[in-house]
Motif scaffolding. Structure first.
Motif, mmCIF file in Angstrom:
data_model
loop_
_atom_site.group_PDB
_atom_site.id
_atom_site.type_symbol
_atom_site.label_atom_id
_atom_site.label_comp_id
_atom_site.label_asym_id
_atom_site.label_seq_id
_atom_site.Cartn_x
_atom_site.Cartn_y
_atom_site.Cartn_z
ATOM 1 N N CYS A 98 0.859 -1.199 0.000
ATOM 2 C CA CYS A 98 0.000 0.000 0.000
ATOM 3 C C CYS A 98 0.883 1.233 0.000
ATOM 4 C CB CYS A 98 -0.876 0.024 1.249
ATOM 5 S SG CYS A 98 -1.906 -1.407 1.416
ATOM 6 N N PRO A 99 1.492 1.545 -1.127
ATOM 7 C CA PRO A 99 2.459 2.652 -1.129
ATOM 8 C C PRO A 99 1.834 3.997 -0.764
ATOM 9 C CG PRO A 99 2.158 1.705 -3.346
ATOM 10 C CD PRO A 99 1.413 0.828 -2.404
ATOM 11 N N ASP A 100 0.507 4.123 -0.837
ATOM 12 C CA ASP A 100 -0.107 5.411 -0.504
ATOM 13 C C ASP A 100 -0.750 5.428 0.893
ATOM 14 O OD1 ASP A 100 -2.211 3.751 -0.998
ATOM 15 O OD2 ASP A 100 -3.194 5.047 -2.476
ATOM 16 N N VAL A 101 -0.399 4.458 1.737
ATOM 17 C CA VAL A 101 -0.973 4.446 3.090
ATOM 18 C C VAL A 101 -0.569 5.709 3.848
ATOM 19 C CG1 VAL A 101 0.982 3.134 4.069
ATOM 20 C CG2 VAL A 101 -1.254 3.075 5.210
ATOM 21 N N GLU A 102 -1.524 6.258 4.614
ATOM 22 C CA GLU A 102 -1.242 7.462 5.407
ATOM 23 C C GLU A 102 -1.149 7.166 6.905
ATOM 24 O OE1 GLU A 102 -3.405 10.923 2.792
ATOM 25 O OE2 GLU A 102 -4.698 9.412 3.719
ATOM 26 N N THR A 103 -1.928 6.160 7.346
ATOM 27 C CA THR A 103 -1.971 5.823 8.768
ATOM 28 C C THR A 103 -1.963 4.309 8.925
ATOM 29 O OG1 THR A 103 -3.261 7.808 9.284
ATOM 30 C CG2 THR A 103 -3.360 6.010 10.883
ATOM 31 N N ILE A 104 -1.120 3.804 9.804
ATOM 32 C CA ILE A 104 -1.116 2.374 10.136
ATOM 33 C C ILE A 104 -1.503 2.254 11.604
ATOM 34 C CG2 ILE A 104 0.284 0.267 10.320
ATOM 35 C CD1 ILE A 104 2.092 1.410 8.086
ATOM 36 N N ILE A 105 -2.475 1.372 11.879
ATOM 37 C CA ILE A 105 -2.923 1.182 13.265
ATOM 38 C C ILE A 105 -2.552 -0.227 13.708
ATOM 39 C CG2 ILE A 105 -4.837 1.424 14.888
ATOM 40 C CD1 ILE A 105 -6.334 3.030 12.847
ATOM 41 N N THR A 130 7.292 -2.069 13.946
ATOM 42 C CA THR A 130 6.617 -1.253 12.934
ATOM 43 C C THR A 130 7.147 0.172 12.955
ATOM 44 O OG1 THR A 130 4.636 -2.615 13.174
ATOM 45 C CG2 THR A 130 4.343 -0.443 12.174
ATOM 46 N N LEU A 131 7.337 0.714 14.144
ATOM 47 C CA LEU A 131 7.825 2.096 14.269
ATOM 48 C C LEU A 131 9.217 2.247 13.678
ATOM 49 C CD1 LEU A 131 6.488 2.880 17.851
ATOM 50 C CD2 LEU A 131 5.897 4.149 15.760
ATOM 51 N N ILE A 132 10.115 1.336 14.011
ATOM 52 C CA ILE A 132 11.488 1.435 13.485
ATOM 53 C C ILE A 132 11.461 1.394 11.958
ATOM 54 C CG2 ILE A 132 13.731 0.280 13.337
ATOM 55 C CD1 ILE A 132 13.483 1.351 16.067
ATOM 56 N N ALA A 133 10.689 0.454 11.401
ATOM 57 C CA ALA A 133 10.669 0.303 9.940
ATOM 58 C C ALA A 133 10.048 1.522 9.269
ATOM 59 C CB ALA A 133 9.901 -0.968 9.564
ATOM 60 N N VAL A 134 8.881 1.934 9.738
ATOM 61 C CA VAL A 134 8.140 2.986 9.032
ATOM 62 C C VAL A 134 8.776 4.355 9.255
ATOM 63 C CG1 VAL A 134 5.921 4.174 8.858
ATOM 64 C CG2 VAL A 134 5.994 1.674 9.052
ATOM 65 N N LYS A 135 9.182 4.631 10.475
ATOM 66 C CA LYS A 135 9.759 5.959 10.729
ATOM 67 C C LYS A 135 11.160 6.082 10.117
ATOM 68 C CE LYS A 135 6.134 7.571 12.895
ATOM 69 N NZ LYS A 135 5.266 8.585 12.258
ATOM 70 N N SER A 136 11.786 4.956 9.751
ATOM 71 C CA SER A 136 13.044 5.015 8.995
ATOM 72 C C SER A 136 12.785 5.255 7.522
ATOM 73 C CB SER A 136 13.816 3.689 9.125
ATOM 74 O OG SER A 136 14.146 3.417 10.462
ATOM 75 N N LEU A 137 11.800 4.518 6.965
ATOM 76 C CA LEU A 137 11.593 4.530 5.518
ATOM 77 C C LEU A 137 10.682 5.660 5.065
ATOM 78 C CD1 LEU A 137 11.153 0.711 4.852
ATOM 79 C CD2 LEU A 137 12.899 2.180 3.813
ATOM 80 N N LYS A 138 9.659 5.962 5.870
ATOM 81 C CA LYS A 138 8.641 6.909 5.414
ATOM 82 C C LYS A 138 8.006 7.573 6.624
ATOM 83 C CE LYS A 138 5.212 7.103 1.765
ATOM 84 N NZ LYS A 138 4.306 6.362 0.890
ATOM 85 N N SER A 147 6.511 10.177 7.268
ATOM 86 C CA SER A 147 5.238 10.898 7.188
ATOM 87 C C SER A 147 4.045 9.995 7.476
ATOM 88 C CB SER A 147 5.078 11.514 5.796
ATOM 89 O OG SER A 147 4.996 10.488 4.823
ATOM 90 N N VAL A 148 4.230 8.684 7.406
ATOM 91 C CA VAL A 148 3.116 7.776 7.717
ATOM 92 C C VAL A 148 2.894 7.783 9.231
ATOM 93 C CG1 VAL A 148 2.339 5.376 7.696
ATOM 94 C CG2 VAL A 148 3.514 6.332 5.693
ATOM 95 N N ARG A 149 1.637 8.039 9.630
ATOM 96 C CA ARG A 149 1.318 8.065 11.057
ATOM 97 C C ARG A 149 1.180 6.648 11.584
ATOM 98 N NH1 ARG A 149 -3.263 11.243 13.613
ATOM 99 N NH2 ARG A 149 -4.569 10.064 12.158
ATOM 100 N N ILE A 150 1.773 6.380 12.737
ATOM 101 C CA ILE A 150 1.598 5.084 13.385
ATOM 102 C C ILE A 150 0.800 5.308 14.660
ATOM 103 C CG2 ILE A 150 2.690 3.043 14.352
ATOM 104 C CD1 ILE A 150 3.377 3.425 11.433
ATOM 105 N N ILE A 151 -0.386 4.711 14.684
ATOM 106 C CA ILE A 151 -1.239 4.823 15.852
ATOM 107 C C ILE A 151 -1.330 3.463 16.512
ATOM 108 C CG2 ILE A 151 -3.626 5.240 16.589
ATOM 109 C CD1 ILE A 151 -3.774 7.455 14.570
ATOM 110 N N ALA A 152 -1.152 3.429 17.818
ATOM 111 C CA ALA A 152 -1.312 2.182 18.558
ATOM 112 C C ALA A 152 -2.706 2.147 19.159
ATOM 113 C CB ALA A 152 -0.258 2.083 19.657
ATOM 114 N N ALA A 153 -3.249 0.944 19.276
ATOM 115 C CA ALA A 153 -4.576 0.790 19.865
ATOM 116 C C ALA A 153 -4.499 -0.251 20.962
ATOM 117 C CB ALA A 153 -5.574 0.374 18.789
#
Lengths: 323, 323
Positions: B177-184, B196-204, B206-212
């Motif tokens: 999903c190259p256009d994802v904006e938020t991952i929960i 998930t945080l290490i991978a996404v905040k390294s690569l992209k 701008s994608v928001r990571i929300i924990a639930a």
């Protein structure tokens, strides 16, 4: 019984039409995943994966054929609307396709249709035209609507545009699983099977296509043996999507191209549906479990093979599953 | 509460280690699909897709971290076996990873573990070592096994190799999903979230990571507020996978990198689980439904966004679904 020299010129559709359908419907359908579930084939020694059309729009493959048909219409045809008769998933799929194109859909449904399938049509803003639960009554009611509205009939399976749309599933399977050896497809009216056969036997004829149907609706099996379309003798199989005879357009394709048709018991269908819940975490309707039932009931045929079963839909009218 | 200047040098793992994990475990895990289900986000005005780790081996993401840890061991370490304590999915995942490498696994499980999770471990040929249902009792029993066998502890989340393995999910999401904006992501001990945080905040970034997480197990939410690891105050949330405090390795990553933590009610979790059955035809365990519950309970935050919810697992101990 075997049939040499298939005469491709007599078939109602072709690989280029299936490829054109794929382009036409790309933005309207989901490219569903093919997911391996090892536990379901381990004891048989085969590798099993499932093409998950239960995750398609409307939770059934019917979205493909309906969208291809509706978006193939000229503007003048489209303006007069579309009509069909269907016990279920095609009904909702046509209602959705019509809504996407902004045209009217008239949906003739048997009065004993599954509640979930009636509700699906209503949720798309179409009130089904109810009729008695016989093929003759459905056809008559649909003809009646056509006469009074000028709507185009989009038959659930005996329609070249619908068959081409369903065939797009096979293009995806061949891309997703380039090493597949056997594809197992449920057969009712034969639209999904015919589209799959045209696509696969054009692109990669070494892949075996096996059809699966209930013993209680074994008309396709008998049609292949007799060489003509046989009728369905009873209408009480749990696999409600498969209680339909083949059509004049689907029969010749199936008769000339299918590798084998296997019949399965009601018990095997029920067990396969439960196994897909327990070992694949998927909710599948009875018709969608018929290919897995065929693998498990006829296991000796399938050892050492890489198999994709098409899970045709997930609309299960079962309160224990949806609370 | 916000935290500027994350200090990446203090984190226990990194993007290169997650990428190495992906290579290491590629043949041992399933690249699960991310599937859109429009109906679940339509009324909120968001686009929702689900990363389906309920279709992973063992029906949970835990296969990733366990395989990465077990296949990171030297031959000498591996020969002495592995040990863990887990209420569930990590237990079966470690048993499977050990079996794949051909080594012994000692699995300490609370005596009140879900039946389906005990059965999963037994089906892999390992008899669980049962202990009382407290973190202290589990740790003590695992230490005991380590002392007597020399086995390596593979902690369910507070382990750099496990965190890196779980992070491979995020690499797949960004590709799928190259256009994802938020991952929960659901948060229990925080292994999946930290990876998930290490991978996404390294690569992209701008994608928001929300924990639930469940309101009844809101320790991560409180930990973020207080700046230190808070304990879980009650252990009766239906989301049995999330009743765990953060670890010393996961907390700093989460504290410095997560965008937000949202808490959800038990009713919202139950409703989300049912909606995933009805509108996504998937069987999901309570913890796996927590991200969707967050979208639905906090809907105002999510309008007009492209969201991927991680469905962490499908092991639901519910007879009405598996009969």
């Amino acid at each position: 019984m075997h049939r040499t020299f298939p005469d491709w010129t007599t078939f109602c559709t072709s690989l280029p039409q299936i490829q054109a359908a794929e382009t036409r419907i790309r933005s309207l359908i989901i490219e569903t995943p093919t997911i391996p579930f090892a536990a379901l084939g381990d004891d048989i020694g085969c590798s099993l994966a499932f093409k998950c059309e239960n995750f398609q729009h409307g939770f059934a493959f019917k979205a493909r054929g309906a969208c291809n048909a509706v978006f193939s219409l000229t503007d003048a045809e489209a303006a007069r609307g579309v009509v069909t008769h269907s016990s279920g998933n095609h009904a909702a799929a046509l209602a959705r396709a019509a809504k996407l194109r902004g045209i009217l859909a008239h949906i003739v449904m048997p009065e004993n249709s599954a509640r979930i399938k009636l509700a699906a049509v209503r949720s798309l803003g179409v009130e089904p035209v109810l009729c008695k639960s016989t093929p003759a009554a459905r056809e008559a009611m649909a003809q009646d609507v056509m006469r009074t509205t000028g709507a185009t009939l989009i038959h659930p399976f005996n329609d070249a545009r619908v068959i081409a749309g369903q065939g797009t599933i096979a293009l995806e399977i061949l891309r997703q699983c380039p090493d597949v050896e056997t594809i197992i497809v449920p057969v009712g009216g034969g639209g999904l099977l015919a589209g799959t056969l045209i696509a696969v036997k054009s692109l990669k004829p070494s892949v075996r296509i096996i059809a699966a149907e209930p013993e209680w609706a074994d008309d396709a099996f008998r049609s292949l043996q007799s060489g003509q379309i046989e009728s369905v003798l009873r209408t009480d199989s749990i696999a409600d999507g498969l209680r339909t005879p083949l059509g004049s357009l689907t029969f010749p394709i199936i008769h000339q191209l299918v590798d084998e048709i296997l019949c399965v018991s009601e018990a095997a269908i029920n067990e396969a549906m439960q196994q897909l819940g327990t070992h694949a975490k998927m909710i599948v309707e009875p018709s969608g479990a018929v290919p897995l039932a065929a693998v498990r009931q006829h296991r000796d045929r399938f050892a050492n093979q890489r198999i994709v079963c098409v899970v045709s839909g997930g609309n299960r009218d079962d309160p224990t599953l949806t609370v």
